[in-house]
Design an enzyme around this catalytic site. Structure first.
Site, short mmCIF file in Angstrom:
data_model
loop_
_atom_site.label_atom_id
_atom_site.label_comp_id
_atom_site.label_asym_id
_atom_site.label_seq_id
_atom_site.Cartn_x
_atom_site.Cartn_y
_atom_site.Cartn_z
N HIS A 20 -72.62 -15.18 40.31
CA HIS A 20 -71.53 -16.03 40.79
C HIS A 20 -70.44 -15.23 41.50
O HIS A 20 -70.19 -14.08 41.15
CB HIS A 20 -70.98 -16.86 39.63
CG HIS A 20 -71.99 -17.87 39.16
ND1 HIS A 20 -73.00 -17.52 38.29
CD2 HIS A 20 -72.19 -19.15 39.51
CE1 HIS A 20 -73.78 -18.58 38.11
NE2 HIS A 20 -73.32 -19.58 38.83
N ASP A 52 -73.31 -17.54 43.95
CA ASP A 52 -73.01 -18.97 44.07
C ASP A 52 -71.51 -19.24 43.91
O ASP A 52 -70.79 -18.48 43.27
CB ASP A 52 -73.72 -19.76 42.97
CG ASP A 52 -75.22 -19.84 43.19
OD1 ASP A 52 -75.73 -19.21 44.12
OD2 ASP A 52 -75.86 -20.56 42.40
NI NI Z 1 -73.00 -23.38 41.31
#
Ligand code: NI
Length: 247
Positions: free
Chosen positions: A205, A63
């Site tokens: 991430h 992400d």
């Molecule tokens: Ni996010």
């Protein structure tokens, strides 16, 4: 049936997952140049998708990119092991990172929408949500790859009622190693390996320390699992809708 189960399960969940706040303080780096991008149609490196009901599959997801500090490192680690993953990009970060977005698409990775500016969608009006999705979709499409057919809500903040105006699969997760809180790549790799299980969607991430954990992590995970995209794991079709946590 799986979708119904997923939806029932979701009702019982708190609707805000922990999602790393790190990107809000990300340093501004000089963007790659986006000039002279080739205009030819991109060709995806295809391969037969495994049947994840029968084979042990795992979906790594990244992400909050694209990120000049990490996206290309993540892609290199995936390419080295011929592994696939899913990226959920923030629209306002796309400019200047077009090459990374195209590289991920050509590799066969999923390209997903993660909003324009990482706002909590439960605090937005339907028209604002539609605008966030549209702007990000266009930014991604302008890099030369198709408009994303997947969406991941920032912070995992999601209500089932949003499915009235989000017409693509909403991808949550069932394994959260909280990589954003870790300062040591080895710790990230260890936690992910411990929490990995068949059918998992693992949220991570697009950040430097996570990228640094990946070469070894992917090598180790591949001994037990097929590393697939979310589309492959869930066997999604262009008509799929609903919210998903994993297989
Ligand atoms: Ni996010």
């Amino acid at each position: 049936m799986r979708l119904v189960f997923t939806l029932l399960f979701l009702v019982a969940l708190p609707f805000t997952f922990a999602d790393g706040p790190w990107h809000q303080s990300r340093p501004e780096l000089a963007p790659e140049t986006s000039e002279n991008l080739p205009t030819d149609k991109l060709k995806v490196h295809s391969r037969p998708a495994p049947n994840c009901v029968k084979v042990k599959c795992l979906a790594l997801t990244f992400d909050d990119g694209p990120n000049p500090e990490s996206t290309n490192k993540i892609l290199a680690a995936l390419e080295k092991e011929d592994a696939r993953a899913s990226f959920f990009f923030i629209g306002r970060y796309v400019k200047g990172q077009e090459r990374s977005v195209r590289r991920a698409y050509v590799d066969g990775d999923d390209i997903g929408n993660h909003s324009w500016d990482h706002t909590d969608f439960t605090k937005l009006k339907p028209s604002q949500i539609k605008n966030e999705l549209l702007k990000t979709g266009l930014a991604i499409e302008n890099t030369g790859v198709p408009e994303p057919h997947l969406f991941r809500p920032p912070y995992g903040a999601f209500r089932l009622s949003m499915l009235r105006y989000i017409h693509v699969p909403v991808i949550l997760w069932n394994v959260d190693p909280k990589d954003w809180a870790q300062k040591d790549p080895k710790a990230i790799a260890k936690i992910v390996e411990e929490q990995a299980r068949p059918g998992a969607i693992i949220v991570m991430h697009d950040r430097r320390l996570t990228a640094e954990a990946l070469t070894k992590l992917i090598h180790n995970l591949k001994k037990k699992y097929r590393l697939v995209t979310v589309t492959e794991l869930l066997n999604l079709s262009p008509k799929s809708k609903g919210a998903y946590l994993g297989l």
